[in-house]
Design an enzyme around this catalytic site. Structure first.
Site, PDB file in Angstrom:
ATOM      1  N   ASP A 129       0.849  -1.204   0.000  1.00  0.00           N
ATOM      2  CA  ASP A 129       0.000   0.000   0.000  1.00  0.00           C
ATOM      3  C   ASP A 129       0.886   1.256   0.000  1.00  0.00           C
ATOM      4  O   ASP A 129       0.378   2.377  -0.067  1.00  0.00           O
ATOM      5  CB  ASP A 129      -1.004  -0.013   1.158  1.00  0.00           C
ATOM      6  N   SER A 130       2.218   1.059   0.004  1.00  0.00           N
ATOM      7  CA  SER A 130       3.135   2.183  -0.222  1.00  0.00           C
ATOM      8  C   SER A 130       2.852   2.826  -1.568  1.00  0.00           C
ATOM      9  O   SER A 130       3.313   3.934  -1.840  1.00  0.00           O
ATOM     10  CB  SER A 130       4.590   1.699  -0.158  1.00  0.00           C
ATOM     11  N   ASP A 159      -1.025  -6.299  -0.461  1.00  0.00           N
ATOM     12  CA  ASP A 159      -1.194  -5.650   0.842  1.00  0.00           C
ATOM     13  C   ASP A 159      -2.665  -5.358   1.097  1.00  0.00           C
ATOM     14  O   ASP A 159      -3.401  -4.965   0.186  1.00  0.00           O
ATOM     15  CB  ASP A 159      -0.437  -4.316   0.806  1.00  0.00           C
ATOM     16  N   LYS A 205      -0.867  -9.403   2.883  1.00  0.00           N
ATOM     17  CA  LYS A 205      -0.094  -8.881   4.030  1.00  0.00           C
ATOM     18  C   LYS A 205      -0.977  -7.919   4.809  1.00  0.00           C
ATOM     19  O   LYS A 205      -1.746  -7.159   4.214  1.00  0.00           O
ATOM     20  CB  LYS A 205       1.171  -8.152   3.567  1.00  0.00           C
ATOM     21  N   GLU A 207      -0.898  -5.369   8.571  1.00  0.00           N
ATOM     22  CA  GLU A 207      -0.060  -4.802   9.633  1.00  0.00           C
ATOM     23  C   GLU A 207      -0.639  -5.095  11.007  1.00  0.00           C
ATOM     24  O   GLU A 207      -1.864  -5.123  11.186  1.00  0.00           O
ATOM     25  CB  GLU A 207       0.044  -3.281   9.445  1.00  0.00           C
ATOM     26  N   GLU A 258       9.765  -4.059  10.209  1.00  0.00           N
ATOM     27  CA  GLU A 258      10.119  -2.745   9.656  1.00  0.00           C
ATOM     28  C   GLU A 258      10.678  -1.818  10.730  1.00  0.00           C
ATOM     29  O   GLU A 258      10.051  -1.619  11.797  1.00  0.00           O
ATOM     30  CB  GLU A 258       8.890  -2.106   8.987  1.00  0.00           C
TER      31      GLU A 258
HETATM   32  O1  KIV Z   1       3.577  -1.053   1.663  1.00  0.00           O
HETATM   33  C1  KIV Z   1       4.754  -1.442   1.562  1.00  0.00           C
HETATM   34  O2  KIV Z   1       5.416  -1.304   0.520  1.00  0.00           O
HETATM   35  C2  KIV Z   1       5.358  -2.100   2.708  1.00  0.00           C
HETATM   36  C3  KIV Z   1       6.815  -2.395   2.666  1.00  0.00           C
HETATM   37  C4  KIV Z   1       7.624  -1.184   2.727  1.00  0.00           C
HETATM   38  C5  KIV Z   1       7.188  -3.409   3.672  1.00  0.00           C
HETATM   39  O3  KIV Z   1       4.669  -2.379   3.652  1.00  0.00           O
END
Ligand code: KIV
Length: 282
Positions: free
Chosen positions: A44-45, A83, A113, A115, A182
């Site tokens: 989600d970056s 994510d 993924k 968090e 992280e």
């Molecule tokens: O969203 C993302 O790209 C991440 C990574 C930086 C681990 O969570």
């Protein structure tokens, strides 16, 4: 053949390091896949790197589906993780399962993924119980940036370091096969890596993890002068792109591009035809 969860777990058991890059589009995914990178995270970056937001909070499920789908189409071997964006899983275990299912069904990604540590234990358990592999993410969790007061290193004091160790055991007990660590001190990341069976993937967590992840725009210097301490510039693609765009701009404006070699010259129309057309459409 695509890499699988058992392949990645076997890499950990055999002491082989796992490579991961973020990716958000088809053409970059093809290059990453061709380079032999083990895993891609459609993070989600993308809210920051692709959409220009200050943090990841605005990213929606619909957006994650579009980006992740394009990445999966560009991969043959690389394992793809999608994510779960902010508020796609926090509200309830049921919402978490439905949205994880949507990511898998609609994108073709192989895992999701999310968090959080002990607080999302039941969410992870239910998602894994539905047959979906989960990569957890602990330490600095960007979706909680408003609680953490920004993107800050976590686990620097003994109470918080032990809380993060507890988070690692909690997500492993719930069934996570992989865990991003992280921005935590390297000693803490190495200790966790040595104690768990999950594959640990570090970002700003030192060399003692089972693998590493970087945001590809950071490592290719595509974000201007911005370079997080934990990242490294492996190439200067940002400058190369800027130079190429400048050259193209100049050639279009001066008329030196396109040349005859870039044009479809062959045609069945005679010179007589063009002369007639020229006269007709005065
Ligand atoms: O969203 C993302 O790209 C991440 C990574 C930086 C681990 O969570």
């Amino acid at each position: 053949m695509k890499k699988t969860v058992p392949d990645l777990l076997e890499m950990k058991r055999n002491g082989k390091r796992v490579s991961m890059l973020t990716c958000y589009d088809y053409s970059t995914a093809r290059i990453i896949d061709g380079a032999g990178i083990d895993t891609i995270l459609v993070g989600d970056s993308l809210g920051m790197t692709m959409q220009g937001y200050a943090n990841t909070l605005p990213v929606t499920m619909d957006e994650m589906v579009i980006y992740a789908r394009s990445v999966v189409r560009g991969t043959e071997k690389t394992f793809v993780i999608a994510d779960m964006p902010f508020m796609s899983y926090q509200a309830s275990v049921e919402q978490a399962v439905l949205n994880a299912g949507r990511l898998i069904k609609e994108t073709g990604a192989q895992a999701v993924k999310l968090e959080g540590g002990a607080g999302v234990r039941e969410h992870i358990r239910a998602i894994v119980g539905s047959g979906i592999p989960v990569c957890a993410h602990i330490g600095m969790t960007p979706q909680s940036c408003n609680i953490m007061g920004g993107f800050k290193v976590q686990g620097k004091d003994e109470i918080n370091a032990e809380r993060i160790i507890g988070d690692a055991f909690a997500v492993q007990e719930a069934g996570a096969f992989m865990c991003v660590l992280e921005c935590v001190p390297p000693k803490l990341a190495a200790l966790i890596t040595g104690k768990v069976n999950m594959v640990t993937i570090g970002i700003g967590a030192g060399a003692g993890c089972d693998g590493q992840v970087l945001v590809y725009q950071d490592m290719l210097q595509m974000s201007g002068d911005f370079k997080p301490k934990f990242s490294k510039h492996f190439a200067n693609i940002g400058t190369a792109m800027g130079e190429a765009f400048t050259k193209y701009n100049m050639e279009v404006k001066s008329g030196t591009f396109p040349e005859e070699s870039h044009s479809f010259v062959k045609s069945d129309c005679s010179d007589k035809f063009y002369a007639a057309m020229n006269d007709k459409y005065r």
